[in-house]
Design a protein around this motif. Structure first.
Motif, mmCIF file in Angstrom:
data_model
loop_
_atom_site.group_PDB
_atom_site.id
_atom_site.type_symbol
_atom_site.label_atom_id
_atom_site.label_comp_id
_atom_site.label_asym_id
_atom_site.label_seq_id
_atom_site.Cartn_x
_atom_site.Cartn_y
_atom_site.Cartn_z
ATOM 1 N N PRO A 1 0.376 -23.019 18.026
ATOM 2 C CA PRO A 1 0.003 -24.064 19.053
ATOM 3 C C PRO A 1 0.420 -23.712 20.636
ATOM 4 O O PRO A 1 1.607 -22.802 20.601
ATOM 5 N N ARG A 2 -0.212 -24.216 21.625
ATOM 6 C CA ARG A 2 0.142 -23.984 22.915
ATOM 7 C C ARG A 2 1.363 -24.508 23.453
ATOM 8 O O ARG A 2 1.793 -25.810 22.997
ATOM 9 N N THR A 3 2.269 -23.495 24.033
ATOM 10 C CA THR A 3 3.567 -24.217 24.589
ATOM 11 C C THR A 3 3.881 -23.364 25.770
ATOM 12 O O THR A 3 2.965 -22.563 26.122
ATOM 13 N N LEU A 4 5.043 -23.732 26.570
ATOM 14 C CA LEU A 4 5.112 -22.757 27.710
ATOM 15 C C LEU A 4 5.651 -21.051 27.205
ATOM 16 O O LEU A 4 6.067 -21.202 26.202
ATOM 17 N N PRO A 5 5.219 -20.181 27.977
ATOM 18 C CA PRO A 5 5.589 -18.953 27.471
ATOM 19 C C PRO A 5 6.853 -18.478 27.079
ATOM 20 O O PRO A 5 7.037 -17.747 26.093
ATOM 21 N N LEU A 6 7.724 -19.324 27.839
ATOM 22 C CA LEU A 6 9.285 -18.933 27.418
ATOM 23 C C LEU A 6 9.650 -19.574 26.218
ATOM 24 O O LEU A 6 10.747 -19.323 25.379
ATOM 25 N N LEU A 7 8.878 -20.732 25.687
ATOM 26 C CA LEU A 7 9.537 -21.498 24.784
ATOM 27 C C LEU A 7 8.578 -20.757 23.338
ATOM 28 O O LEU A 7 8.904 -21.262 22.133
ATOM 29 N N THR A 8 7.660 -19.898 23.540
ATOM 30 C CA THR A 8 6.946 -19.436 22.266
ATOM 31 C C THR A 8 7.822 -18.894 21.240
ATOM 32 O O THR A 8 7.234 -19.150 19.925
ATOM 33 N N PRO A 9 8.778 -18.428 21.467
ATOM 34 C CA PRO A 9 9.579 -17.499 20.235
ATOM 35 C C PRO A 9 9.810 -18.811 19.311
ATOM 36 O O PRO A 9 9.907 -18.495 18.147
ATOM 37 N N ILE B 1 22.221 -21.485 3.720
ATOM 38 C CA ILE B 1 22.584 -20.557 2.450
ATOM 39 C C ILE B 1 22.209 -19.504 2.405
ATOM 40 O O ILE B 1 22.662 -18.675 2.009
ATOM 41 N N ALA B 2 20.703 -19.377 2.497
ATOM 42 C CA ALA B 2 19.899 -18.009 2.503
ATOM 43 C C ALA B 2 20.929 -16.993 3.193
ATOM 44 O O ALA B 2 21.189 -17.476 4.525
ATOM 45 N N VAL B 3 20.874 -15.996 2.997
ATOM 46 C CA VAL B 3 21.486 -14.708 3.707
ATOM 47 C C VAL B 3 20.632 -14.584 4.926
ATOM 48 O O VAL B 3 21.012 -14.380 5.903
ATOM 49 N N ALA B 4 19.184 -14.374 4.716
ATOM 50 C CA ALA B 4 18.244 -14.261 5.950
ATOM 51 C C ALA B 4 18.472 -15.480 6.824
ATOM 52 O O ALA B 4 18.201 -16.650 6.360
ATOM 53 N N SER B 5 18.948 -15.382 8.002
ATOM 54 C CA SER B 5 18.873 -16.557 8.894
ATOM 55 C C SER B 5 17.526 -17.037 9.310
ATOM 56 O O SER B 5 16.886 -16.221 9.966
ATOM 57 N N THR B 6 17.337 -18.136 9.245
ATOM 58 C CA THR B 6 15.944 -18.757 9.987
ATOM 59 C C THR B 6 16.352 -19.891 10.880
ATOM 60 O O THR B 6 15.992 -19.665 12.039
ATOM 61 N N LYS B 7 16.446 -20.874 10.462
ATOM 62 C CA LYS B 7 16.870 -22.098 10.984
ATOM 63 C C LYS B 7 17.949 -22.026 11.937
ATOM 64 O O LYS B 7 18.049 -22.765 13.185
ATOM 65 N N ALA B 8 18.794 -21.261 11.682
ATOM 66 C CA ALA B 8 20.177 -21.047 12.458
ATOM 67 C C ALA B 8 19.568 -20.192 13.791
ATOM 68 O O ALA B 8 20.042 -20.562 15.079
ATOM 69 N N TYR B 9 18.868 -19.100 13.562
ATOM 70 C CA TYR B 9 18.302 -18.428 14.583
ATOM 71 C C TYR B 9 17.340 -19.311 15.451
ATOM 72 O O TYR B 9 17.675 -19.281 16.953
ATOM 73 N N SER B 10 16.586 -20.146 15.025
ATOM 74 C CA SER B 10 15.795 -21.079 16.036
ATOM 75 C C SER B 10 16.372 -21.981 16.691
ATOM 76 O O SER B 10 15.900 -22.271 17.784
ATOM 77 N N SER B 11 17.424 -22.582 16.231
ATOM 78 C CA SER B 11 18.227 -23.562 16.633
ATOM 79 C C SER B 11 18.981 -22.586 17.962
ATOM 80 O O SER B 11 19.283 -23.453 18.838
ATOM 81 N N GLN B 12 19.478 -21.824 17.742
ATOM 82 C CA GLN B 12 20.018 -20.814 18.866
ATOM 83 C C GLN B 12 19.022 -20.722 19.944
ATOM 84 O O GLN B 12 19.456 -20.822 21.076
ATOM 85 N N LEU B 13 17.663 -20.695 19.660
ATOM 86 C CA LEU B 13 16.941 -20.627 20.714
ATOM 87 C C LEU B 13 16.858 -21.920 21.394
ATOM 88 O O LEU B 13 16.764 -21.889 22.675
ATOM 89 N N ILE B 14 16.915 -23.061 20.830
ATOM 90 C CA ILE B 14 16.916 -24.282 21.461
ATOM 91 C C ILE B 14 18.131 -24.328 22.260
ATOM 92 O O ILE B 14 18.076 -24.786 23.471
ATOM 93 N N ALA B 15 19.381 -23.751 22.030
ATOM 94 C CA ALA B 15 20.583 -24.146 22.651
ATOM 95 C C ALA B 15 20.378 -23.396 23.967
ATOM 96 O O ALA B 15 20.679 -23.666 24.901
#
Ligand code: M6R
Length: 367
Positions: free
Chosen positions: A324-332, A154-168
């Motif tokens: 927290p530590r994760t793989l370099p590629l996943l840090t975003p 709902i919020a104009v500023a995208s947050t969870k959509a962006y991070s879910s795009q990363l997962i995709a």
């Protein structure tokens, strides 16, 4: 409706662990060793024939695409270009039959993105869409679709959509890598295991929101600041900067840290806030020296760092926030969260309408 949160944006930031789980659900084999994407119509043969990728989107979705470029190039070793959708169709992009065009859009209704999709198809490319809305124009017209399951934003500023795009992008990159064999099964399994830890790691980041709130209040008194990073951290820096501008109206710029000394360093003066991302081990030392360049001019630096680097980094930054530590590629998927919180709390401190920033619409359906 806001489930006890003051704003939709804050609610949506907190929904990210769920959004990650929902976007991954059913797309990882039970043994955790491969990606399953039955929704894709593109065959293994067709995927093997793809030799270049264009990622096209607008705003935050484009920033997810910049991470996607790193992900695909790293996992698949195929060249990826990213482009602003409003530029793409007017610059006669070189689209060959072995080009895969990936469009990214939360709403699936952004006019420029839709126009780019149509142009790509007109030139004979296959289009894969990453979108959050089933049945949207982009979802209906693309050849292949990966739906992000972030839920309504709902919020104009995208947050969870962006991070879910990363997962995709992580899922698609791995799927492609396993299909062409650029990563072996145990390499894929290793990344998948790290991905499955992300939701809990985001919870940990969210639990430290108070630290960010304090920093946000102090930056809210400034009229300009910088986000710096290298590699994939630079892509995240761009998203952090957009988010801050969008809802706090504070001017900021994202810079590839090594570029600062080619001009922009002139703008750093006593007290200028600099948000430095230094999660990438391979450029860690380089980042530290870039941070020193800004500190020598008086910058007030917040370091977004990896857990375990706290003591070492303490002498180079003024404040720090560890992810927290994760793989370099996943840090975003983790490092963007403190930046979202930073813009939220800065906007709040300034008394702005967090969910409905001035001059902006949630969905931009005009070109
Ligand atoms: O719906 P879309 O993902 O296509 O929207 C693209 C941009 O308009 C959008 O990401 C915009 O930049 C956001 N308001 C940023 O928070």
């Amino acid at each position: 409706e806001k489930a006890g949160f003051d704003h939709f944006m804050l609610k949506e930031i907190h929904e990210q662990p769920k959004a990650y789980r929902d976007t991954m659900r059913g797309r990882i084999s039970e043994d955790g060793r491969s990606v399953v994407l039955p929704e894709l119509k593109i065959t293994a043969e067709q995927l093997k024939g793809i030799n270049r990728v264009h990622i096209v989107a607008c705003g935050t979705a484009l920033h997810a695409g910049l991470v996607g470029k790193n992900v695909i190039e790293n996992l698949v070793r195929i060249p990826v270009e990213t482009d602003v959708a409003s530029e793409y169709r007017y610059r006669s992009p070189i689209i060959t039959p072995d080009t895969l065009v990936i469009v990214v859009s939360q709403s699936g209704e952004t006019a420029d993105t839709l126009a780019a999709l149509r142009e790509a198809q007109r030139c004979g490319a296959r289009v894969l869409a990453i979108t959050n809305v089933v049945g949207s124009s982009v979802a209906r017209e693309a050849d292949d679709v990966i739906i992000t399951l972030a839920g309504p934003e709902i919020a104009v500023a995208s947050t969870k959509a962006y991070s879910s795009q990363l997962i995709a992008f992580f899922l698609f990159g791995l799927y492609w890598a396993q299909t062409i064999g650029s990563k072996n099964e145990s390499e894929v399994a290793h990344v998948l295991a790290a991905m499955q830890a992300l939701p809990e790691q985001v919870e940990k980041v969210l639990a430290q929101a108070e630290v960010i709130k304090g920093v946000a209040e102090s930056i809210s008194h400034h009229s300009s600041l910088f986000f710096i990073g290298r590699g994939i951290d630079y892509a995240v820096a761009m998203e952090g900067s957009l988010k801050l501008k969008e809802i706090s109206y504070i001017h900021s710029e994202a810079y590839a840290a090594g570029e600062l000394k080619h001009g922009t360093l002139a703008l750093i003066e006593e007290g200028t806030p600099v948000i430095a991302l230094l999660t990438q081990e391979d450029v860690y030392e380089k980042m530290l020296s870039n941070i020193k360049e800004t500190k020598a001019r008086g910058a007030d630096v917040l370091g977004i760092i990896n857990e375990g680097h706290e003591v070492e980094v303490a002498k180079s930054v003024d404040r720090q926030f560890a992810i927290p530590r994760t793989l370099p590629l996943l840090t975003p998927a983790l490092s963007v969260v403190p930046l979202q919180l930073l813009s939220y709390y800065a906007s709040l401190a300034l008394g702005h309408d967090v969910d409905k920033p001035r001059n902006l619409a949630k969905s931009v359906t005009v070109e």
